[in-house]
Design a protein around this motif. Sequence first.
Motif, PDB file in Angstrom:
ATOM      1  N   ASP A  74      25.488  22.485   4.638  1.00 41.18           N
ATOM      2  CA  ASP A  74      26.513  23.063   3.767  1.00 41.18           C
ATOM      3  C   ASP A  74      26.467  24.586   3.796  1.00 41.18           C
ATOM      4  O   ASP A  74      27.498  25.237   3.788  1.00 41.18           O
ATOM      5  N   ASP A  75      25.300  25.144   3.772  1.00 45.15           N
ATOM      6  CA  ASP A  75      25.132  26.593   3.756  1.00 45.15           C
ATOM      7  C   ASP A  75      24.177  27.014   4.865  1.00 45.15           C
ATOM      8  O   ASP A  75      23.014  27.299   4.628  1.00 45.15           O
TER       9      ASP A  75
ATOM     10  N   TYR B 124      20.599  34.418  -4.822  1.00 44.31           N
ATOM     11  CA  TYR B 124      20.014  35.718  -5.137  1.00 44.31           C
ATOM     12  C   TYR B 124      19.330  36.344  -3.930  1.00 44.31           C
ATOM     13  O   TYR B 124      19.205  37.556  -3.856  1.00 44.31           O
ATOM     14  N   GLN B 125      18.861  35.575  -2.988  1.00 43.89           N
ATOM     15  CA  GLN B 125      18.219  36.077  -1.779  1.00 43.89           C
ATOM     16  C   GLN B 125      18.628  35.177  -0.621  1.00 43.89           C
ATOM     17  O   GLN B 125      19.006  34.031  -0.830  1.00 43.89           O
ATOM     18  N   ALA B 126      18.503  35.669   0.601  1.00 44.37           N
ATOM     19  CA  ALA B 126      18.902  34.896   1.783  1.00 44.37           C
ATOM     20  C   ALA B 126      17.711  34.184   2.406  1.00 44.37           C
ATOM     21  O   ALA B 126      17.303  34.479   3.520  1.00 44.37           O
TER      22      ALA B 126
ATOM     23  N   ILE C 219      22.897  39.860  -3.888  1.00 39.03           N
ATOM     24  CA  ILE C 219      23.494  38.574  -4.185  1.00 39.03           C
ATOM     25  C   ILE C 219      24.344  38.183  -2.982  1.00 39.03           C
ATOM     26  O   ILE C 219      24.856  39.036  -2.257  1.00 39.03           O
ATOM     27  N   HIS C 220      24.461  36.901  -2.765  1.00 38.24           N
ATOM     28  CA  HIS C 220      25.279  36.346  -1.688  1.00 38.24           C
ATOM     29  C   HIS C 220      26.291  35.452  -2.372  1.00 38.24           C
ATOM     30  O   HIS C 220      25.920  34.484  -3.037  1.00 38.24           O
TER      31      HIS C 220
ATOM     32  N   ARG D  42      15.800  29.074  -1.420  1.00 33.68           N
ATOM     33  CA  ARG D  42      16.347  29.589  -2.676  1.00 33.68           C
ATOM     34  C   ARG D  42      17.428  28.644  -3.209  1.00 33.68           C
ATOM     35  O   ARG D  42      18.226  28.112  -2.456  1.00 33.68           O
ATOM     36  N   PRO D  43      17.481  28.481  -4.531  1.00 33.34           N
ATOM     37  CA  PRO D  43      18.526  27.623  -5.096  1.00 33.34           C
ATOM     38  C   PRO D  43      19.879  28.329  -5.109  1.00 33.34           C
ATOM     39  O   PRO D  43      19.960  29.552  -5.149  1.00 33.34           O
ATOM     40  N   LYS D  44      20.922  27.519  -5.061  1.00 32.49           N
ATOM     41  CA  LYS D  44      22.289  28.035  -5.131  1.00 32.49           C
ATOM     42  C   LYS D  44      22.805  27.787  -6.539  1.00 32.49           C
ATOM     43  O   LYS D  44      22.596  26.716  -7.096  1.00 32.49           O
TER      44      LYS D  44
END
Length: 181
Positions: free
Chosen positions: A24-25, A141-143, A126-127, A147-149
């Motif tokens: 998805d990401d 918050y980080q790439a 932020i992304h 990390r949670p979305k």
Amino acid sequence: MRLLPTLLAACLSLPFITCSYAADDQLLKLDPKRDSAPYKAQILGLLKKTEGFRWEHKEDGMGYVISQETGMKSNWNSDTFVNGIFVNVKKFYYGTKVDEYVGYARQSNFLDFVEIYGWKEPDKQIHIKYNNSSDTMSLYYQAYPDRPKFTFNKVDKFFTETPSGKGNKSSESAEELDLIH
């Protein structure tokens, strides 16, 4: 003994759940010194849909207001100035502004996301991605892949009642936040 087949099926399906999340990401490998120019149309498209609105994650009281920074001028042809699009990021916690910074927008390492990192404080990043189908904004918050979305909803006013029951009864109006000129 009936538990064993169920447990085995659950363990075998776990990699598929993880893969669907990663698909998805998808994370991209990009040049860390990239600028906004190649991704300009996507950044401006995202800003058009998100700029000036209040975005809130109700579960933790975090909120954002993002607008294009007009105080910094970008010059697409100058070698002495970074090519790019600058934005003003205001961060809120239960309706109270807790941070504000000028951010630099560029293509994110997450596919179809825009990264905004602090121009003077690069650790603030932020992304974000606007979701047309649900009128929400997805945010990392980080790439990093672990990390949670978070999903932020567009709101008229920030929710200001903290879990402890203490807090403001209403957040500032758009005029008071200097969002409407």
